[in-house]
Design a protein around this motif. Structure first.
Motif, PDB file in Angstrom:
ATOM      1  N   ASP A  85       0.824  -1.208   0.000  1.00 25.71           N
ATOM      2  CA  ASP A  85       0.000   0.000   0.000  1.00 25.71           C
ATOM      3  C   ASP A  85       0.859   1.258   0.000  1.00 25.71           C
ATOM      4  N   VAL A  86       1.935   1.242   0.766  1.00 34.35           N
ATOM      5  CA  VAL A  86       2.836   2.393   0.830  1.00 34.35           C
ATOM      6  C   VAL A  86       3.527   2.596  -0.523  1.00 34.35           C
ATOM      7  N   ALA A 106       1.082   4.034  -3.014  1.00 36.86           N
ATOM      8  CA  ALA A 106       0.855   5.465  -2.770  1.00 36.86           C
ATOM      9  C   ALA A 106       1.998   6.300  -3.338  1.00 36.86           C
ATOM     10  N   ALA A 161       1.879   6.291  -7.197  1.00 38.28           N
ATOM     11  CA  ALA A 161       0.770   7.138  -7.664  1.00 38.28           C
ATOM     12  C   ALA A 161       1.103   8.620  -7.519  1.00 38.28           C
ATOM     13  N   ALA A 162       1.906   8.962  -6.523  1.00 35.52           N
ATOM     14  CA  ALA A 162       2.234  10.361  -6.256  1.00 35.52           C
ATOM     15  C   ALA A 162       3.104  10.966  -7.364  1.00 35.52           C
ATOM     16  N   GLU A 201       2.396  12.700   4.440  1.00 37.24           N
ATOM     17  CA  GLU A 201       1.691  12.667   3.154  1.00 37.24           C
ATOM     18  C   GLU A 201       1.339  11.230   2.763  1.00 37.24           C
ATOM     19  N   VAL A 202       2.257  10.312   3.009  1.00 34.27           N
ATOM     20  CA  VAL A 202       1.988   8.901   2.714  1.00 34.27           C
ATOM     21  C   VAL A 202       0.826   8.422   3.574  1.00 34.27           C
ATOM     22  N   LYS A 221      -1.720   9.927   4.634  1.00 31.46           N
ATOM     23  CA  LYS A 221      -3.000  10.384   4.082  1.00 31.46           C
ATOM     24  C   LYS A 221      -3.431   9.555   2.870  1.00 31.46           C
ATOM     25  N   GLN A 222      -2.455   8.992   2.144  1.00 24.13           N
ATOM     26  CA  GLN A 222      -2.746   8.265   0.914  1.00 24.13           C
ATOM     27  C   GLN A 222      -3.029   6.772   1.128  1.00 24.13           C
ATOM     28  N   VAL A 223      -2.579   6.229   2.250  1.00 27.16           N
ATOM     29  CA  VAL A 223      -2.722   4.795   2.510  1.00 27.16           C
ATOM     30  C   VAL A 223      -4.068   4.525   3.176  1.00 27.16           C
TER      31      VAL A 223
END
Length: 142
Positions: A24-25, A28, A31-32, A40-41, A43-45
């Motif tokens: 998942d990390v 993320a 995708a960034a 920031e990571v 928030k995305q996971v």
């Protein structure tokens, strides 16, 4: 609310499957398209992860050589060391190397490809008449 893909891979205690958080990390970060800090990571996971959990995963991925980090303020911003295709190819190669019967593993892999993927693989193989390894071998024989 969690998506069903994550619910299906979790055990009865609600824990993630082994390696899922790292995946998942990495997803993320790919995708960034650029470096992200641990906040920031986070928030995305998916899921409500503690900041320290995300930081631990980022540190482990960095120690494994899967991430590079750049100083940003008092902390770091992280980005993948390889693009997603290179990472997946590396994992596939490692799995192939770990098998005791390379021919059986490759045969099973190819037999389970979709018709479209099989066609694509055939195109890729026929488009490369000589791989660097084959070229190296032919030069050694001379």
């Amino acid at each position: 609310m969690e998506d069903q893909g994550h619910e299906q891979t979790r055990g009865t205690a609600g824990r993630r499957a082994r390696g899922e958080l790292e995946s998942d990390v990495l997803a993320a970060l790919w995708a960034a398209g650029g470096p992200l800090t641990a906040r920031e990571v986070r928030k995305q996971v998916p899921g409500d992860l503690a900041y320290t959990t995300v930081l631990t995963i980022l540190t482990r991925l960095h120690e494994k050589g899967m991430l590079v980090r750049h100083r940003e303020g008092r902390g770091y911003a992280y980005e993948p060391a390889r693009d997603e295709a290179s990472h997946t190819a590396h994992r596939m190669h490692s799995l192939l190397e770990g098998g005791s019967d390379r021919e059986a593993v490759l045969a099973r892999f190819v037999s389970e490809l979709s018709a479209q993927d099989e066609h694509l693989l055939h195109q890729l193989l026929s488009g490369h008449n000589e791989t660097p390894v084959e070229g190296e071998r032919s030069r050694r024989k001379r």
